[in-house]
Motif scaffolding. Structure first.
Motif, short mmCIF file in Angstrom:
data_model
loop_
_atom_site.label_atom_id
_atom_site.label_comp_id
_atom_site.label_asym_id
_atom_site.label_seq_id
_atom_site.Cartn_x
_atom_site.Cartn_y
_atom_site.Cartn_z
N MET A 1 0.77 -1.24 0.12
CA MET A 1 0.11 -0.37 -0.13
C MET A 1 0.76 1.30 0.08
O MET A 1 1.94 1.08 0.30
CB MET A 1 -0.89 0.09 1.25
CG MET A 1 -1.87 -1.13 1.34
SD MET A 1 -3.11 -1.11 -0.38
CE MET A 1 -4.19 -0.08 0.38
N LYS A 2 0.23 2.32 -0.41
CA LYS A 2 0.86 3.70 -0.28
C LYS A 2 0.04 4.68 0.22
O LYS A 2 -1.16 4.59 0.10
CB LYS A 2 1.48 3.86 -1.84
CG LYS A 2 2.10 3.09 -2.46
CD LYS A 2 2.64 3.01 -4.00
CE LYS A 2 3.57 1.99 -4.44
NZ LYS A 2 3.57 2.03 -5.79
N LEU A 3 0.89 5.55 0.80
CA LEU A 3 0.17 6.78 1.26
C LEU A 3 0.45 8.01 0.17
O LEU A 3 1.71 7.99 -0.14
CB LEU A 3 0.78 7.33 2.50
CG LEU A 3 0.26 8.81 3.04
CD1 LEU A 3 -1.39 8.65 3.53
CD2 LEU A 3 0.95 9.24 4.33
N TYR A 4 -0.60 8.61 -0.40
CA TYR A 4 -0.30 9.49 -1.32
C TYR A 4 -1.17 10.95 -0.75
O TYR A 4 -2.00 10.72 -0.29
CB TYR A 4 -1.21 9.29 -2.65
CG TYR A 4 -1.08 7.83 -3.21
CD1 TYR A 4 0.21 8.12 -4.47
CD2 TYR A 4 -1.24 6.66 -3.22
CE1 TYR A 4 0.44 7.05 -5.25
CE2 TYR A 4 -1.09 5.57 -3.96
CZ TYR A 4 -0.32 5.87 -4.81
OH TYR A 4 0.14 4.70 -5.71
N LEU A 5 -0.12 11.88 -1.10
CA LEU A 5 -0.52 13.26 -0.66
C LEU A 5 -0.93 13.76 -2.25
O LEU A 5 -0.08 13.93 -3.13
CB LEU A 5 0.57 14.31 -0.18
CG LEU A 5 1.06 13.59 1.07
CD1 LEU A 5 2.07 14.29 1.54
CD2 LEU A 5 -0.05 13.44 2.31
N VAL A 6 -2.22 14.25 -2.48
CA VAL A 6 -2.66 14.56 -3.68
C VAL A 6 -2.80 15.81 -3.54
O VAL A 6 -3.50 16.64 -2.74
CB VAL A 6 -3.78 13.95 -4.35
CG1 VAL A 6 -3.47 12.29 -4.37
CG2 VAL A 6 -5.10 13.87 -3.30
N GLU A 7 -2.66 16.71 -4.87
CA GLU A 7 -3.26 18.15 -4.96
C GLU A 7 -4.39 18.07 -6.00
O GLU A 7 -4.24 17.72 -7.10
CB GLU A 7 -2.15 19.14 -5.32
CG GLU A 7 -2.65 20.42 -5.53
CD GLU A 7 -1.58 21.68 -5.85
OE1 GLU A 7 -1.46 21.97 -6.98
OE2 GLU A 7 -0.99 21.81 -4.77
N LEU B 1 -4.46 10.15 0.79
CA LEU B 1 -5.38 8.99 0.30
C LEU B 1 -4.39 7.85 0.61
O LEU B 1 -3.22 7.74 0.34
CB LEU B 1 -5.91 9.20 -1.00
CG LEU B 1 -6.91 10.33 -1.21
CD1 LEU B 1 -6.89 10.45 -2.73
CD2 LEU B 1 -7.98 10.21 -0.40
N VAL B 2 -5.00 6.66 0.98
CA VAL B 2 -4.20 5.34 0.97
C VAL B 2 -4.68 4.65 -0.16
O VAL B 2 -6.06 4.29 -0.46
CB VAL B 2 -4.48 4.66 2.27
CG1 VAL B 2 -3.94 3.25 1.89
CG2 VAL B 2 -3.97 5.42 3.47
N ALA B 3 -3.96 4.18 -1.07
CA ALA B 3 -4.13 3.09 -2.16
C ALA B 3 -3.23 2.11 -2.49
O ALA B 3 -2.14 2.49 -2.12
CB ALA B 3 -4.54 4.24 -3.46
N SER B 4 -3.47 1.21 -3.30
CA SER B 4 -2.46 0.10 -3.56
C SER B 4 -1.68 0.64 -4.72
O SER B 4 -0.36 -0.04 -4.74
CB SER B 4 -3.22 -1.19 -3.82
OG SER B 4 -3.94 -1.16 -4.97
N CYS B 5 -2.12 1.36 -5.64
CA CYS B 5 -1.26 1.65 -7.03
C CYS B 5 -2.08 2.92 -7.64
O CYS B 5 -3.05 3.63 -7.10
CB CYS B 5 -1.50 0.62 -7.79
SG CYS B 5 -3.00 0.14 -8.41
N GLU B 6 -1.38 3.54 -8.54
CA GLU B 6 -1.82 4.80 -9.22
C GLU B 6 -3.23 4.75 -9.66
O GLU B 6 -3.99 5.60 -9.72
CB GLU B 6 -0.71 5.20 -10.17
CG GLU B 6 0.47 5.77 -9.60
CD GLU B 6 1.55 6.26 -10.50
OE1 GLU B 6 1.25 6.42 -12.00
OE2 GLU B 6 2.72 6.55 -10.45
N GLU C 1 5.56 4.93 0.60
CA GLU C 1 5.45 3.36 0.67
C GLU C 1 4.96 3.08 2.08
O GLU C 1 5.44 3.79 3.03
CB GLU C 1 6.82 2.53 0.47
CG GLU C 1 7.10 2.61 -1.09
CD GLU C 1 6.32 1.59 -2.00
OE1 GLU C 1 5.63 0.78 -1.67
OE2 GLU C 1 6.22 2.01 -3.21
N LEU C 2 4.07 2.14 2.24
CA LEU C 2 3.51 1.67 3.62
C LEU C 2 3.57 0.21 3.77
O LEU C 2 3.97 -0.61 2.90
CB LEU C 2 1.92 1.98 3.67
CG LEU C 2 1.68 3.48 3.56
CD1 LEU C 2 0.07 3.50 3.39
CD2 LEU C 2 2.01 4.22 4.65
N GLU C 3 3.40 -0.02 5.04
CA GLU C 3 3.65 -1.51 5.31
C GLU C 3 2.81 -1.54 6.56
O GLU C 3 2.26 -0.79 7.10
CB GLU C 3 5.13 -1.94 5.91
CG GLU C 3 5.65 -1.11 6.87
CD GLU C 3 7.18 -1.42 6.94
OE1 GLU C 3 7.83 -1.82 6.11
OE2 GLU C 3 7.66 -0.98 8.03
#
Length: 170
Positions: free
Chosen positions: A1-7, A25-30, A57-59
């Motif tokens: 999983m990934k932590l995304y900071l989105v604008e 937002l947390v999501a597995s991929c783009e 990257e998250l774990e």
């Protein structure tokens, strides 16, 4: 999983020009990120779009509780100029022991800028049920940022005037 900071950019009622918001937002991929942005933000603002994002990257969280050592922060920096009517913004990532220290670190590395916001990304990840991934030395790998314009189209309501398909005869 990934932590995304989105604008997210777009027009709100009463605005003359485009406004921007930063969300986590947390999501597995783009692809999942784009779908989540489409679901959450399309239709909320006129001409809603994604201007870019930063990914970390998250774990899985361990049962050990909070980890020792400094936390990973992002600071939103701003500065004003007599030559422009808008405030310029920048984002900086770094480690610090606590929020007060984080604000001091952000200020030291950016003379002439002020700190608009400072967010503990370790706490943000933990609230989402994850931990930021670290390398063997305990460092967070450099966040990966991408400036990419993606238009978020509001979902269309179903067209009620479509002809019904012919009934099959058995």
């Amino acid at each position: 999983m990934k932590l995304y900071l989105v604008e997210i950019g777009g027009m709100r009622d009463g605005n003359l020009f485009e406004c921007h918001e930063v969300h986590a937002l947390v999501a597995s991929c783009e692809e999942q990120l784009l779908l989540e942005c489409q679901t959450r933000f399309a239709g909320v603002m006129r001409a809603a779009h994604l201007d870019g994002w930063t990914e970390l990257e998250l774990e899985s969280l361990t049962d050990e509780g909070p980890r020792d050592g400094p936390s990973f922060f992002v600071a939103e920096l701003g500065r004003n100029s007599a030559r422009a009517m808008r405030e310029e913004h920048d984002y900086r990532f770094f480690c610090a022991g606590n929020m007060k220290e984080a604000v001091q670190v952000a200020r030291q590395g950016a003379p002439g800028w002020h700190v608009d916001a400072c967010v503990n990304l370790d706490d943000l990840a933990r609230k989402s049920g994850y931990a930021l991934r670290r390398d063997l030395l305990g460092e967070v790998p450099e966040p990966r940022s991408q400036a990419r314009y993606v238009r978020l189209l509001a979902p269309r309501p179903p067209d009620r005037c479509l002809p019904m398909p012919p009934a099959s005869i058995v």
